[in-house]
Design a protein around this motif. Sequence first.
Motif, PDB file in Angstrom:
ATOM      1  N   HIS A 377       0.868  -1.183   0.075  1.00 43.31           N
ATOM      2  CA  HIS A 377       0.117  -0.081  -0.028  1.00 43.31           C
ATOM      3  C   HIS A 377       0.833   1.277   0.033  1.00 43.31           C
ATOM      4  O   HIS A 377       0.548   2.196  -0.730  1.00 43.31           O
ATOM      5  N   VAL A 378       1.894   1.218   0.932  1.00 43.50           N
ATOM      6  CA  VAL A 378       2.852   2.294   0.856  1.00 43.50           C
ATOM      7  C   VAL A 378       3.496   2.618  -0.527  1.00 43.50           C
ATOM      8  O   VAL A 378       3.414   3.838  -1.051  1.00 43.50           O
ATOM      9  N   GLY A 379       3.933   1.494  -1.116  1.00 40.89           N
ATOM     10  CA  GLY A 379       4.626   1.803  -2.430  1.00 40.89           C
ATOM     11  C   GLY A 379       3.434   2.191  -3.583  1.00 40.89           C
ATOM     12  O   GLY A 379       3.804   3.014  -4.164  1.00 40.89           O
ATOM     13  N   ALA A 380       2.320   1.881  -3.367  1.00 39.45           N
ATOM     14  CA  ALA A 380       1.300   2.068  -4.448  1.00 39.45           C
ATOM     15  C   ALA A 380       0.922   3.688  -3.900  1.00 39.45           C
ATOM     16  O   ALA A 380       0.967   4.339  -5.088  1.00 39.45           O
ATOM     17  N   LEU A 381       0.686   3.725  -2.860  1.00 36.48           N
ATOM     18  CA  LEU A 381       0.283   5.432  -2.649  1.00 36.48           C
ATOM     19  C   LEU A 381       1.311   6.336  -2.963  1.00 36.48           C
ATOM     20  O   LEU A 381       1.131   7.255  -3.365  1.00 36.48           O
ATOM     21  N   SER A 382       2.661   6.054  -2.426  1.00 33.37           N
ATOM     22  CA  SER A 382       3.640   7.030  -2.691  1.00 33.37           C
ATOM     23  C   SER A 382       3.785   7.253  -4.090  1.00 33.37           C
ATOM     24  O   SER A 382       4.258   8.219  -4.613  1.00 33.37           O
ATOM     25  N   GLY A 383       3.638   5.916  -4.896  1.00 38.11           N
ATOM     26  CA  GLY A 383       3.849   6.217  -6.436  1.00 38.11           C
ATOM     27  C   GLY A 383       2.801   7.187  -6.956  1.00 38.11           C
ATOM     28  O   GLY A 383       2.957   7.783  -8.081  1.00 38.11           O
ATOM     29  N   LYS A 384       1.706   7.511  -6.304  1.00 41.86           N
ATOM     30  CA  LYS A 384       0.568   8.465  -6.673  1.00 41.86           C
ATOM     31  C   LYS A 384       0.884   9.686  -6.414  1.00 41.86           C
ATOM     32  O   LYS A 384      -0.168  10.579  -6.258  1.00 41.86           O
ATOM     33  N   GLY A 385       2.023  10.154  -5.517  1.00 42.53           N
ATOM     34  CA  GLY A 385       2.302  11.273  -4.885  1.00 42.53           C
ATOM     35  C   GLY A 385       1.605  11.514  -3.629  1.00 42.53           C
ATOM     36  O   GLY A 385       1.614  12.675  -3.258  1.00 42.53           O
ATOM     37  N   VAL A 386       1.090  10.452  -2.865  1.00 41.94           N
ATOM     38  CA  VAL A 386       0.552  10.903  -1.477  1.00 41.94           C
ATOM     39  C   VAL A 386       1.768  10.645  -0.689  1.00 41.94           C
ATOM     40  O   VAL A 386       2.508   9.815  -0.532  1.00 41.94           O
ATOM     41  N   ALA A 387       2.055  12.014  -0.115  1.00 44.99           N
ATOM     42  CA  ALA A 387       3.152  12.188   0.948  1.00 44.99           C
ATOM     43  C   ALA A 387       3.044  11.848   2.242  1.00 44.99           C
ATOM     44  O   ALA A 387       3.819  11.659   3.069  1.00 44.99           O
TER      45      ALA A 387
END
Length: 435
Positions: A377-387
């Motif tokens: 989840h962290v990888g997917a969300l970070s990839g979408k720019g969620v800081a």
Amino acid sequence: MDTILSLETPPEIGYARVLTFAAETLARSRGLAAREQTRFQLAVEEFFTYLAKTVPGHAPIKTVLTGKPYQVCASIRFKAANLCLGALNACCPAAPAGDLEAGEPLSLILAGRVADRFRIDCEGGDAFVLHAEVDKVYPKADTPDQHIIIRPPYRAAAQDDPGLLVLAAGLAAASYPAWHCPASFQTPGKFADMSQAGRFQSIMALDAASHPAGLLCWTRSGDKGLSFSGPFVFAPPEDGAEVARLLMDAFLAAVARETAEIVFSERATPDTPPGYFEPLGSLTLHAPGGTIEQPVLYRHLREDTGETVWAAPELADFLHGAYDRLAMCRNVMTAHPATSAERERSLFSATVDKYKATAALRPLLDGEDTQANLAAHVGALSGKGVANIFLYIDLSRSWEAALAGAALRAGFRPRLVLPFAGRSDVLVLQHDQAD
């Protein structure tokens, strides 16, 4: 008033058409656009199709469709042993690769993508209720006229006038960073509809000409907690402190008549007058303009009579320290993860706010892959720019509290405890990816 349709059907795919027709009719009656009608219809169809194929035995499936002014919701009640809905995780690929029979179930992937959010309630044993929601789409706020001269005297009281709520929410969204505002402030018509449906309550300060001079709103969080946003002050700087105090006094007088134990805020504005609240801790917010520490505030409305909570062994010291510092009486029980999880895959809900670059994860089902799932989840969300990625764990459930150990190993760190923010206290962890 909500519109409610209830249907109980055999778990046979042939009944899916009955449900999708009802879903489409309900969505149209609540004013959802054609695209959202289709999304809701598809979510109901795909969830029902998946369950009809996988629910063992021939127990009926009960589907309750609820239409609110701002959204429609399908609540599907069913029984299933060793329920596994891993394909609903937001980190799963949008389309299955390779052999569909051997890969992720396509119906679950589709259902998870077309619904705006979903959650699962366990009613004990192998009984579950799956809720899928689709929101009505609202236009963005027009730029409010901020050249209106606001003059004293000021007065503050409960406010439910839709026109004033739309105006005040638009003023707040234009004047304050997104972090301080509920997401619905970006589309004030939705905020007004949610208020009419009872989701929000508001105190508004008006000036001598009955123009909004300030706003404070709140919503229920769990059975005993109230979460507030504000105070938002639109008056001239020299009158700001007076308006903020008027809002806060009227707010506390209003909530004193409710049954809640506590009020708290993760996004109180810097205009909060001193002396009204105590700090629970802070959250670190990463934004393009820099990093800030956002204080989290609370105030008891009643005497704290104590509570029993669960804690993973790795978090026991943190929780004891937090409760000692806050002088809250808690019986902290040790929650150990199951030695052999019955379910292979865990499931988390993920609520993303693009305006705040934040994501809130909440556990729905445990499983053997919790640590790997959180990391994905962290990888997917970070990839979408969620800081800013937060994990909320309700300490009233032993299995949920036990996930904290896996969360630590996945890079999350405990930040604070929100008393009575869920069924009981809620532990807030934040991923330290950007620290």
